[in-house]
Design a protein around this motif. Sequence first.
Motif: not given
Length: 214
Positions: A117-123
């Motif tokens: 449920n993260a508000p941001a993902v760094i790929y």
Amino acid sequence: MNVIEAINTRHSTRAFLSQPVEKEKLNAVLEAAARTPSWANSQPWEVFIATGNTLEKIKNGYRKKYADKATVAPETPRPTVWSEAAKERQKQLRPDMMRDCGDAVQQFAGLNQAMFNAPAVIYICMDQVLSEWSLYDIGAYSQSILLAAVEHGLATIQAITLVLYPDVIRQELKIPDNLKLTIGIAIGYADKSNKINNFVSSRSPLRETVHFYN
Ligand SMILES: Cc1cc2nc3c(=O)[nH]c(=O)nc-3n(C[C@H](O)[C@H](O)[C@H](O)COP(=O)(O)O)c2cc1C
């Protein structure tokens, strides 16, 4: 906060609040991480960040993949072989989690599938032609992100589950074909009411892993 405090405070967060992450904080974390050392200062990392509607679309795509029981296809294959020592240490994970989280452990798979449920993902990506040494640099870069996040009151988890379906991610982020998707880092504010976040993983005693000669 000093470095040792940051190292000791960081742990993987598996349930986030929906509260968005301020762009200035993300920038500050990535500015700090850019100081990571790398082979001949090659800085092999290429970073794509998904938030808001874009991340929602990726989450929806993942939901469909899981519902269809689609075959996973991470671009850096999952390991198939482990040393005996590594296997032994991995066995400790579940009992440790049960000790700290109790019944909340049952949410483990579901939270992984829901991208915590993260508000941001760094790929984090790197060029396909690069060697294992660049992957080594990417690992160091990831740790820099995790530690800088602590300084800004942000929680994180790096997870292979975040990159199991690269086609979904590539559809939403304009990742050039020459880049390989290596790992995702979910970042945001921890949901402290969820006991899954109580988990503090143990470590082997130094004498098992460090060999000192005088
Ligand atoms: C490359 C990598 C991939 C990981 N993938 C996952 C994952 O898919 N799901 C998950 O819940 N944790 C994942 N983790 C988190 C590890 O389980 C965690 O780092 C380890 O148990 C130590 O716990 P700590 O991070 O809380 O210190 C991953 C960690 C790394 C470094």
